[in-house]
Scaffold this motif. Structure first.
Motif, PDB file in Angstrom:
ATOM      1  N   GLY A   1       0.987  -1.189  -0.086  1.00  0.00           N
ATOM      2  CA  GLY A   1      -0.006  -0.009  -0.170  1.00  0.00           C
ATOM      3  C   GLY A   1       0.755   1.347  -0.064  1.00  0.00           C
ATOM      4  O   GLY A   1       0.687   2.092  -0.673  1.00  0.00           O
ATOM      5  N   ARG A   2       1.824   1.293   1.033  1.00  0.00           N
ATOM      6  CA  ARG A   2       2.652   2.569   0.977  1.00  0.00           C
ATOM      7  C   ARG A   2       3.477   2.548  -0.309  1.00  0.00           C
ATOM      8  O   ARG A   2       3.712   3.717  -0.744  1.00  0.00           O
ATOM      9  CB  ARG A   2       3.737   2.377   2.084  1.00  0.00           C
ATOM     10  N   GLY A   3       4.114   1.401  -0.991  1.00  0.00           N
ATOM     11  CA  GLY A   3       4.795   1.531  -2.233  1.00  0.00           C
ATOM     12  C   GLY A   3       3.786   1.963  -3.399  1.00  0.00           C
ATOM     13  O   GLY A   3       4.351   3.152  -4.200  1.00  0.00           O
ATOM     14  N   ALA A   4       2.663   1.680  -3.292  1.00  0.00           N
ATOM     15  CA  ALA A   4       1.679   2.301  -4.627  1.00  0.00           C
ATOM     16  C   ALA A   4       1.500   3.698  -4.198  1.00  0.00           C
ATOM     17  O   ALA A   4       1.673   4.543  -5.112  1.00  0.00           O
ATOM     18  CB  ALA A   4       0.435   1.280  -4.288  1.00  0.00           C
ATOM     19  N   GLU A   5       1.348   4.003  -2.663  1.00  0.00           N
ATOM     20  CA  GLU A   5       1.076   5.525  -2.648  1.00  0.00           C
ATOM     21  C   GLU A   5       2.430   6.106  -3.017  1.00  0.00           C
ATOM     22  O   GLU A   5       2.174   7.309  -3.770  1.00  0.00           O
ATOM     23  CB  GLU A   5       0.841   5.547  -1.070  1.00  0.00           C
ATOM     24  N   ALA A   6       3.433   5.803  -2.753  1.00  0.00           N
ATOM     25  CA  ALA A   6       4.748   6.614  -2.827  1.00  0.00           C
ATOM     26  C   ALA A   6       5.091   6.641  -4.386  1.00  0.00           C
ATOM     27  O   ALA A   6       5.238   7.605  -4.832  1.00  0.00           O
ATOM     28  CB  ALA A   6       5.832   5.661  -2.556  1.00  0.00           C
ATOM     29  N   SER A   7       4.660   5.455  -5.286  1.00  0.00           N
ATOM     30  CA  SER A   7       5.019   5.563  -6.832  1.00  0.00           C
ATOM     31  C   SER A   7       3.916   6.488  -7.331  1.00  0.00           C
ATOM     32  O   SER A   7       4.526   7.110  -8.150  1.00  0.00           O
ATOM     33  CB  SER A   7       4.639   4.040  -7.338  1.00  0.00           C
ATOM     34  N   ILE A   8       2.828   6.449  -6.828  1.00  0.00           N
ATOM     35  CA  ILE A   8       1.694   6.994  -7.639  1.00  0.00           C
ATOM     36  C   ILE A   8       2.110   8.677  -7.159  1.00  0.00           C
ATOM     37  O   ILE A   8       2.096   9.561  -8.303  1.00  0.00           O
ATOM     38  CB  ILE A   8       0.431   7.027  -7.150  1.00  0.00           C
TER      39      ILE A   8
ATOM     40  N   GLY B   1      -4.756   6.840  -0.455  1.00  0.00           N
ATOM     41  CA  GLY B   1      -5.002   6.608   0.869  1.00  0.00           C
ATOM     42  C   GLY B   1      -6.167   5.641   1.371  1.00  0.00           C
ATOM     43  O   GLY B   1      -5.836   4.636   2.163  1.00  0.00           O
ATOM     44  N   VAL B   2      -7.337   5.844   0.778  1.00  0.00           N
ATOM     45  CA  VAL B   2      -8.274   4.829   0.789  1.00  0.00           C
ATOM     46  C   VAL B   2      -7.809   3.413   0.431  1.00  0.00           C
ATOM     47  O   VAL B   2      -7.928   2.307   1.195  1.00  0.00           O
ATOM     48  CB  VAL B   2      -9.541   5.062  -0.408  1.00  0.00           C
ATOM     49  N   PHE B   3      -6.906   3.394  -0.460  1.00  0.00           N
ATOM     50  CA  PHE B   3      -6.350   2.029  -0.979  1.00  0.00           C
ATOM     51  C   PHE B   3      -5.552   1.384   0.055  1.00  0.00           C
ATOM     52  O   PHE B   3      -5.746   0.063   0.424  1.00  0.00           O
ATOM     53  CB  PHE B   3      -5.566   2.300  -2.011  1.00  0.00           C
ATOM     54  N   SER B   4      -4.695   2.347   0.899  1.00  0.00           N
ATOM     55  CA  SER B   4      -3.777   2.043   1.901  1.00  0.00           C
ATOM     56  C   SER B   4      -4.759   1.340   3.059  1.00  0.00           C
ATOM     57  O   SER B   4      -4.521   0.375   3.864  1.00  0.00           O
ATOM     58  CB  SER B   4      -2.946   2.865   2.446  1.00  0.00           C
ATOM     59  N   ILE B   5      -5.815   2.048   3.309  1.00  0.00           N
ATOM     60  CA  ILE B   5      -6.641   1.857   4.317  1.00  0.00           C
ATOM     61  C   ILE B   5      -7.412   0.512   4.028  1.00  0.00           C
ATOM     62  O   ILE B   5      -7.517  -0.401   5.084  1.00  0.00           O
ATOM     63  CB  ILE B   5      -7.668   2.853   4.768  1.00  0.00           C
ATOM     64  N   PHE B   6      -7.874   0.200   2.838  1.00  0.00           N
ATOM     65  CA  PHE B   6      -8.451  -0.946   2.540  1.00  0.00           C
ATOM     66  C   PHE B   6      -7.510  -2.119   2.660  1.00  0.00           C
ATOM     67  O   PHE B   6      -7.983  -3.163   3.457  1.00  0.00           O
ATOM     68  CB  PHE B   6      -8.748  -0.776   1.264  1.00  0.00           C
ATOM     69  N   LEU B   7      -6.207  -2.066   2.136  1.00  0.00           N
ATOM     70  CA  LEU B   7      -5.331  -3.012   2.447  1.00  0.00           C
ATOM     71  C   LEU B   7      -5.188  -3.297   3.776  1.00  0.00           C
ATOM     72  O   LEU B   7      -4.932  -4.207   4.568  1.00  0.00           O
ATOM     73  CB  LEU B   7      -4.086  -2.590   1.773  1.00  0.00           C
ATOM     74  N   GLY B   8      -4.814  -2.079   4.718  1.00  0.00           N
ATOM     75  CA  GLY B   8      -4.802  -2.213   6.239  1.00  0.00           C
ATOM     76  C   GLY B   8      -5.790  -3.157   6.772  1.00  0.00           C
ATOM     77  O   GLY B   8      -5.537  -3.650   7.603  1.00  0.00           O
ATOM     78  N   ALA B   9      -7.058  -2.774   6.259  1.00  0.00           N
ATOM     79  CA  ALA B   9      -8.132  -3.193   7.079  1.00  0.00           C
ATOM     80  C   ALA B   9      -8.140  -4.865   6.869  1.00  0.00           C
ATOM     81  O   ALA B   9      -8.344  -5.737   7.866  1.00  0.00           O
ATOM     82  CB  ALA B   9      -9.659  -2.596   6.352  1.00  0.00           C
TER      83      ALA B   9
END
Lengths: 416, 223
Positions: free
Chosen positions: A42-49, A284-292
């Motif tokens: 999730g973090r990686g995706a966030e950082a890349s985008i 952020g939503v994506f990360s929260i989703f993965l985190g969930a």
């Protein structure tokens, strides 16, 4: 009783029942592994985008069509927003102050072929300033010129990904490629840029003069029959002018589109910052989703531990009775069960970290359409996963341990 | 010395109160070897559990070597059990996954102190099981398992050994071996209290206390 002896008893007891112990740890391993992997990805995706959008430059404004009838984010979607912007609009914006360059862009997907090879990518039709605004550099040959645009020349500039796919190591300059059964001459190749958007690498791109795009590839008209453009990018001299320039653009375009009074804009001016913000929200939503998802795995793992600890205490009531009969105190029993739970959690957590790390590493090595997810395991994720797992291990150990320690020796001994 | 005065134990089964012991008054001097006999349900095991403070009396006072047991908390009782009392049960009650030596060592783990290995081996030697130290209970015969349990009972040099039907699950050969060990321990100065329902076993002790319905109905010396 010394701590080291309690630990020995705990470890002995873990090894004495390997199946029970490994099942308990399995829950922990999956939970911790999932948390580490998913959060890192999730973090990686966030950082890349985010990196991708930062690359575009924050001093660029985009003007795009907007549906006046719909509100919210869908109003900006090409599906709902009819083409309203024209080449003439782009031309009219050129008189703005505090602006370096203005480029109209049309875009579509295309498959280019040459010498039996073919490669899909993004097709952009634009003008000479595209190179500067989009932050590309020329590796070989030259970029599209104003004369190419004026003459609707059948020329093309290739992104490095397309160039290497079609021509391998040959020099593409001067060669021909085919798009929509028409022949184009390659006049330049771009330097590799890296990065990608929605899975399409920035290097898998083909650029033609916007006039050629209109005349030969994907002609599109506005409702009034003028040549439409998909977007206009405005590069300001400085980010400070964002508000002023946005207001001026709105002013000019409203007048040009004959919008008065309460009429809603049939276009939108979006800054890179805004895009970054929206993208940030999405990721952020994506990360929260993965985190969930990860948290659920960890929760399930913890319930597993709790369950097995409870069963184990019940199953070992006689053992507790025997230990009490030979002189074990309440805290000895409590300590034994707690240490067992803690040791299992630590072991399971450790293996989980190793596993999560490995999976994350494998994912970060995967090539997804020329795009690598920069997933790295950061210490805070590891600390989070381990402290949660050990905490849960201890909490799920404490209740059964207290129950075990409170047992009357004779009741525990009689237990069948 | 064990001094019991008017010991009463009542079990609660839901709303019904079941008296197991009704006013037991009894003194056992140090160094005695005593048999508690009686039919099942007579309260002999309950009495033994109270003597070993595995269970607490509902009423009455119990002094062990002059100490009033009712004034001790759980931790002090655990320590007293560890240092003064050794238990031998009918079902052996060994830890199934631990070796004979590990089972014998158990009380030493809770008492701390050094020379655990030596003391463990010494206890195993007293019951003649040195060769079986590394075996798990499942690899031992019933008689051997009970000898491991006895070694565990005496590893901490207790002054009292409590045995609840120690030969109930054993054949006659093992039974005589176990009784011989108890007699030897008694000669070494340890007080032995043994619950049994076999008259000829009881006859091998010095004193037979017979219980019926939670009361002592006879208390006689064996000649």
């Amino acid at each position: 009783m010394k701590l080291i002896e309690s630990l020995t008893i705990a470890i002995r007891s873990i090894f004495a029942n390997k199946l029970r112990s490994s099942l308990t740890m399995l829950g922990m391993i999956i939970g911790v592994g999932a948390v580490i992997t998913l959060m890192s990805v999730g973090r990686g995706a966030e950082a890349s985008i985010t990196e991708v959008y930062e690359e575009l430059g924050t001093n660029v404004l985009s003007v795009i069509p907007r549906s006046p009838e719909i509100s919210g984010g869908f109003a900006l979607s090409p599906v709902y927003a009819p083409p309203t912007l024209t080449m003439a609009d782009a031309k009219a914006l050129e008189r703005l102050r505090s602006v370096d360059a203005i480029i109209p862009i049309n875009e579509n997907f295309i498959t280019a072929t040459a010498a039996g090879e073919s490669k899909g990518g993004l097709l952009h039709g634009s003008t000479a300033e595209y190179l500067q605004v989009m932050n590309y550099t020329i590796a070989a040959g030259q970029f599209i010129t104003d004369r190419n645009v004026a003459g609707r020349d059948m020329v093309v500039v290739l992104g490095s990904g397309v160039a290497s796919a079609l021509f391998d190591s040959d020099d593409p300059i001067g060669q021909n490629i085919k798009m929509k059964k028409q022949r184009f001459t390659v006049i330049g190749v771009l330097e590799a840029k890296g990065g990608a958007m929605f899975g399409i690498s920035f290097d898998d791109i083909v650029i033609v003069p916007i006039t050629t795009y209109q005349a030969r590839l994907y002609p599109q008209q506005t409702a009034a029959g003028e040549d439409a453009v998909a977007s206009i990018s405005v590069q300001m001299t400085s980010i400070e002018f964002t508000d002023d320039v946005s207001a001026e653009i709105e002013d000019i375009l409203r007048r040009r589109h004959r919008l008065t009074g309460d009429d809603k804009n049939d276009f939108a001016v979006v800054s890179s910052e805004q895009i970054l913000e929206i993208v940030g929200q999405v990721t952020g939503v994506f990360s929260i989703f993965l985190g969930a998802i990860a948290s659920i795995s960890l929760l399930v793992g913890s319930i597993g531990i709790m369950n097995i600890m409870l069963v184990s205490v019940t199953e070992r009531t006689r053992e507790i009775g025997i230990r009490k009969a030979v002189g074990a105190k309440r805290r000895d029993i409590l300590l034994q069960f707690l240490l067992e739970a803690a040791t299992l959690s630590f072991l399971g957590g450790g293996i989980g970290i190793a596993g999560g790390w490995l999976v994350t590493f494998v994912i970060s090595q995967l090539d997804i359409g020329g795009f690598k997810l920069a997933a790295t395991v950061s210490p805070d994720i590891v600390i989070l996963a381990v402290s949660v797992s050990v905490f849960i291990g201890l909490v799920s150990g404490i209740y059964p341990a207290m129950r075990a320690a409170r047992l009357n020796p004779i009741d525990a001994l009689r237990y069948e | 010395m064990i001094e019991l005065d008017n010991i009463t134990k009542i079990y609660r089964m839901g709303k019904v109160e079941v008296p197991a012991l009704r006013g037991i008054t009894l003194t056992i001097r140090s160094g005695e070897m005593v048999a508690l006999i009686g039919a099942s349900g007579s309260g002999k095991s309950t009495l033994m559990n109270i003597i070993g403070f595995l269970d607490k009396p509902t009423l009455g006072s119990y002094r062990l070597e002059g100490v009033d047991i009712s004034r001790l908390n759980d931790n002090q009782l655990a320590e007293l059990r560890n240092k003064k009392v050794g238990f031998v049960f009918q079902t052996f009650n060994l830890l199934p996954r631990a070796s004979a030596a590990a089972n014998v060592e158990l009380p030493l783990i809770y008492s701390g102190g050094s020379h655990k290995r030596e003391r463990t081996m010494e206890a195993l030697e007293r019951v003649g099981l040195t060769a079986r130290a590394k075996h798990k209970p499942t690899e031992l015969s019933g008689g051997e398992q009970q000898r491991v349990a006895i070694a565990r009972a005496l590893v901490n040099n207790p002054s009292l050994i409590l045995a609840d039907e120690p030969t109930g699950n054993l054949d006659s050969t093992s039974t005589s071996e176990i009784i011989a060990i108890f007699k030897q321990l008694n000669r070494d100065g340890i007080t032995v209290v043994m619950v049994t329902h076999e008259p000829d076993l009881a006859a091998k002790t010095q004193r037979i206390i017979r219980l019926m319905d939670g009361k002592i109905i006879s208390d006689e010396k064996v000649n």
